[in-house]
Design a protein around this motif. Sequence first.
Motif, PDB file in Angstrom:
ATOM      1  N   CYS A  58      12.721  -6.081   6.519  1.00  0.00           N
ATOM      2  CA  CYS A  58      12.648  -4.673   7.106  1.00  0.00           C
ATOM      3  C   CYS A  58      11.943  -4.762   8.696  1.00  0.00           C
ATOM      4  N   ILE A  62       7.303  -2.395   5.135  1.00  0.00           N
ATOM      5  CA  ILE A  62       7.596  -1.676   4.064  1.00  0.00           C
ATOM      6  C   ILE A  62       8.401  -2.487   2.791  1.00  0.00           C
ATOM      7  N   CYS A  63       8.790  -3.744   3.274  1.00  0.00           N
ATOM      8  CA  CYS A  63       9.642  -4.307   2.223  1.00  0.00           C
ATOM      9  C   CYS A  63       8.879  -5.469   1.564  1.00  0.00           C
ATOM     10  N   ALA A 158       2.305   2.940  -2.687  1.00  0.00           N
ATOM     11  CA  ALA A 158       2.435   2.344  -1.294  1.00  0.00           C
ATOM     12  C   ALA A 158       2.440   0.777  -1.317  1.00  0.00           C
ATOM     13  N   ILE A 160       3.862  -2.690  -1.574  1.00  0.00           N
ATOM     14  CA  ILE A 160       5.183  -3.503  -1.127  1.00  0.00           C
ATOM     15  C   ILE A 160       5.390  -4.425  -1.862  1.00  0.00           C
ATOM     16  N   LYS A 226      -1.550  -2.852   2.624  1.00  0.00           N
ATOM     17  CA  LYS A 226      -1.284  -1.547   2.229  1.00  0.00           C
ATOM     18  C   LYS A 226      -2.618  -0.807   1.786  1.00  0.00           C
TER      19      LYS A 226
END
Length: 260
Positions: A58, A62-63, A158, A160, A226
């Motif tokens: 990404c 986020i990935c 959250a 990831i 995160k």
Amino acid sequence: MKFTLHIWRQKDRTTPGRMEIYPAEDISPDMSFLEMLDVVNEGLVKNGKDPIAFDHDCREGICGSCAMVINGFPHGPERGTTVCQLHMRKFRDGEHIYVEPWRARAFPVVRDLVTDRTSFDRIIQAGGYISVTTGGTPDGNAIPVAKERQERAMDAAACIGCGACAAACKNASAMLFVAAKVAHLASLPQGQPERRDRVLAMVAQHDLEGFGHCTNQYECEAACPKLIGVQFIAQLNRDYIKGALKLINKREAETESAAG
Ligand code: SF4
Ligand code: FES
């Protein structure tokens, strides 16, 4: 800006790896760490050399793909930041930067900075889901969820799945990952029916994969991009004890009924 990179190169899972030195020149301070590696790789390819293999997808944080240890810190020295969101202005011009893959038995090196993290997939497959027939889209507010619980579930969700928690831990424990996945389902009504079985199955798979046990070092929390907190591990431990007691009671009842 310019840097001297010390990068772990390893041909495959079985060939021993080594650190190699590469110059990184004409680097914009606004480039991300991955963009800087792209520039270095372009130079390597132009000169007929093998580019440095690294995972990414990404490039937006986020990935969870961009797993690597930079100067001894999983995801680099900036707190709460993935490698793809880390900018070169955070380093000193002329700095030597050391880049290695995750170091954990359950994350074997595939090539250079790429590790096999399918152990996390197998932990999710062991119980990180809800196996009810959900049917069509339910009406909004059909199942009321208190705001505090919604927020707790969102904080846990959250995660990831990057693996930095295990890479940072001296025991290579991935308990923060398991705790986040367990907590996000355990905070919602839909996650309740399988709550106790889920935690036992996921922890068993975690151990089977070769991750170590948590000894409250808190390195995981410090490394997590995160900012997942160790309070979720405390919740996991409480759920685990309740799940284990439920299993013991069930087995005792079965033994008594078999004995007549
Ligand atoms: S808990 Fe944090 S460090 Fe661990 S896998 Fe999830 S996001 Fe990555
Ligand atoms: S590439 Fe997706 S989180 Fe970094």
